[in-house]
Design a protein around this motif. Structure first.
Motif, mmCIF file in Angstrom:
data_model
loop_
_atom_site.group_PDB
_atom_site.id
_atom_site.type_symbol
_atom_site.label_atom_id
_atom_site.label_comp_id
_atom_site.label_asym_id
_atom_site.label_seq_id
_atom_site.Cartn_x
_atom_site.Cartn_y
_atom_site.Cartn_z
ATOM 1 N N GLN A 64 -8.754 0.290 -4.165
ATOM 2 C CA GLN A 64 -8.667 1.510 -3.370
ATOM 3 C C GLN A 64 -9.340 1.213 -2.037
ATOM 4 O O GLN A 64 -10.535 0.921 -1.990
ATOM 5 C CB GLN A 64 -9.372 2.672 -4.071
ATOM 6 N N GLU A 121 0.958 2.179 -0.748
ATOM 7 C CA GLU A 121 0.553 1.593 -2.020
ATOM 8 C C GLU A 121 1.483 0.439 -2.369
ATOM 9 O O GLU A 121 2.601 0.334 -1.846
ATOM 10 C CB GLU A 121 0.569 2.632 -3.138
ATOM 11 N N ARG A 146 -3.965 0.682 -3.263
ATOM 12 C CA ARG A 146 -3.630 1.892 -2.521
ATOM 13 C C ARG A 146 -4.546 1.950 -1.310
ATOM 14 O O ARG A 146 -5.752 1.721 -1.427
ATOM 15 C CB ARG A 146 -3.810 3.139 -3.395
#
Length: 530
Positions: free
Chosen positions: A28, A242, A259
């Motif tokens: 992330q 993503e 992502r």
């Protein structure tokens, strides 16, 4: 002798470089600007924005490979550095496409030829597409800036024998020709540019703007394939993107995903990759993927009495635009004449014929001269280029119909190249067509070319120049982005790569992409820092 590897040293010193193949968990990430692709457009943009203090993340599908990985070996270079191991083809298999797939993109593997966008191309864009801000005079400062940054200058060394044949043929026939400028500093004149520069002389994005961006705290995520962009709930902007992380082989999936949330997204994945991402994201309008251009390349080989050794020396230093700028842009397709380096693997899979005939020609490799004709498409009314589509697995494919207008250009260019090679002293000439033999005279070759059937897979066509597919326009209903690459609908999306060109360039496109990227990146920097 072991040469310094400044990129490896930078990574060791703490540059923010992530390798998708080594990640054990999903990622992330957050940034001010996400740049998808690290070729000419992405690399130039990353440096400009990182130097302005913006938090930049570059995402690249290929691996980070540096000079210590470049061993001048075709069998190693093509699988590691090119899309589809240098075997990417159009839908009907009629044109083989060479595109980079590594940090630095095609700038890492190109042959360093640097041409400004021809003035007649820029003027055409103004007249036909309303892009008046891109006139030749307005673009001069951006070309100057790109050339200064990347060492683009006249090549001072004499042409190698391969290029000299083209020059001698032009002189014998009275054809206009010139010398090619190159983006190199301290070049060793080896001739293996297409396999990555082992001496870091080629001023690609790999050794210039990407290290500069990383030095200014940008980050790089390699071996990471962007699957889709993520729109906001109202559909007027993007949240980020993503995708999937790739294993050490560069193709297998690790099972891990990533992502990225970003304030602004720059698509710079090239003229096949950029439309593909928009298509996979459900963000394509009627223009996305359309009018994608290639500079289809016809090929002519010759056996010379002297040793050519076209695998040695700077690959491209001589060109002729005699048949490019001596006719109307919207008339029969013009073509630019150049020569390629001739290395065994690449020439072996490109030559026509098979069996003893091909083996005999390969045995004469040191005497083999090859000439290229780059066809300028996108100007004639029947020259509409191709269309990027998605296969069932989401991977992109370029459908590129070969019509009568293009075949006419191929036949005319074969005649020109064969005559040039005989004028330069060739013993035998063979146009690269499955039914074309080696012939000992211009008269026989001319007659043979006139009778050749022109169909995909009979005539061997190639290309290393992919342009268009997300064209800029002066009005929202005419294209995908404006003249600065700003998306007409998504307020925080820019496209900064060769996909924005509304036609082909009519010249090797790397310098054009550099200059247009600089122009767009400076505008974007001002907007984001306002």
């Amino acid at each position: 002798m072991s040469l310094p590897d400044p990129i490896a040293q930078g990574v060791a010193d703490g540059w923010r470089v992530l390798d998708g193949a080594t990640r054990q968990q999903d990622l992330q990430l957050h940034c001010d600007v996400l740049i998808i692709g690290t070729g000419a457009g992405g690399g130039m943009t990353a440096e400009v924005l990182a130097q302005a203090g913006l938090d930049v993340l570059m995402v690249e599908e290929g691996a980070l490979r540096t000079s210590r990985d470049f061993r001048l070996l075709e069998a190693k270079a093509y699988p590691e550095l090119y899309q589809e191991a240098a075997s990417r083809k159009t839908a009907d298999k009629g044109i083989n496409i060479l595109q980079g797939r590594t940090v630095g993109g095609s700038t890492t593997v190109n042959w360093t030829s640097a041409f400004r966008t021809p003035a007649d191309t820029l003027n055409w864009w103004g007249e036909r597409y309303g892009l008046h801000g891109l006139n030749p005079q307005a673009m001069v400062p951006w070309f100057d800036m790109a050339e200064a940054r990347l060492g683009i200058a006249d090549w001072q060394t004499d042409p190698n024998p391969n290029n000299s044949v083209l020059e001698q043929g032009c002189q014998a026939l009275g054809l206009k020709h010139g010398r090619i400028r190159r983006n190199v500093r301290g070049c060793w004149n080896l001739g293996y540019c297409g396999m990555g520069c082992a001496t870091n002389a080629k001023q690609s994005m790999l050794v210039t703007t990407i290290p500069a961006a990383l030095q200014h705290k940008a980050a790089l995520l390699a071996r990471a394939r962007v699957e889709r962009l993520l729109p906001t709930a109202d559909g007027k902007a993007l949240q980020g993107a993503e995708g999937v992380l790739l294993a050490a082989d560069g193709h297998s999936l690790t099972g891990r995903r990533f992502r990225v949330s970003a304030g602004h997204v720059v698509l710079a994945a090239g003229s096949i990759g950029t439309p593909a991402i928009l298509l996979r994201s459900g963000l394509a309008d009627s223009h996305v993927g359309q009018r994608t251009f290639l500079h289809p390349v016809a090929i002519c080989g010759a056996v010379m009495p002297q040793r050519i050794e076209a695998y040695n020396g700077a690959p491209q230093t001589v060109y002729s635009d005699h048949f490019m700028h001596t006719q109307p842009l919207d008339g029969p397709l013009g073509y630019k004449l150049e020569v390629p380096p001739v290395h065994p693997l690449l020439v072996g899979v490109t030559l026509s014929g098979f069996g003893q005939q091909t083996a005999s020609l390969m045995q004469q490799l040191p005497h083999l001269h090859v000439m290229l004709a780059l066809l300028r498409d996108g100007f004639h009314p029947d020259s509409q280029g191709g269309v990027v589509r998605l296969r069932a697995d989401g991977s992109p494919e370029l459908d590129y119909p070969l019509n009568d207008v293009l075949w006419d250009g191929v036949r005319r260019s074969w005649l020109t190249m064969a005559e040039l090679q005989f004028a330069a002293g060739a013993r035998q000439v063979q146009v690269i067509h499955e039914q074309a033999p080696l012939l000992p005279s211009w008269k026989e070759t001319r007659e043979m070319i006139a009778g050749l059937a022109l169909k995909p897979l009979l005539a061997r066509l190639v290309s290393a120049h992919v342009m268009g597919g997300a064209a800029m326009s002066s009005q929202p209903d005419g294209g995908v982005v404006d003249e600065y690459g700003r998306h007409w609908t998504l307020r925080n999306l820019s496209i900064i790569d060769g996909s924005i060109f509304p036609t082909s360039i009519g010249a090797n496109p790397q310098l054009s992409i550099y200059a247009f990227a600089l122009r767009a990146a400076h505008q974007l920097r001002a907007a984001l820092k306002a």
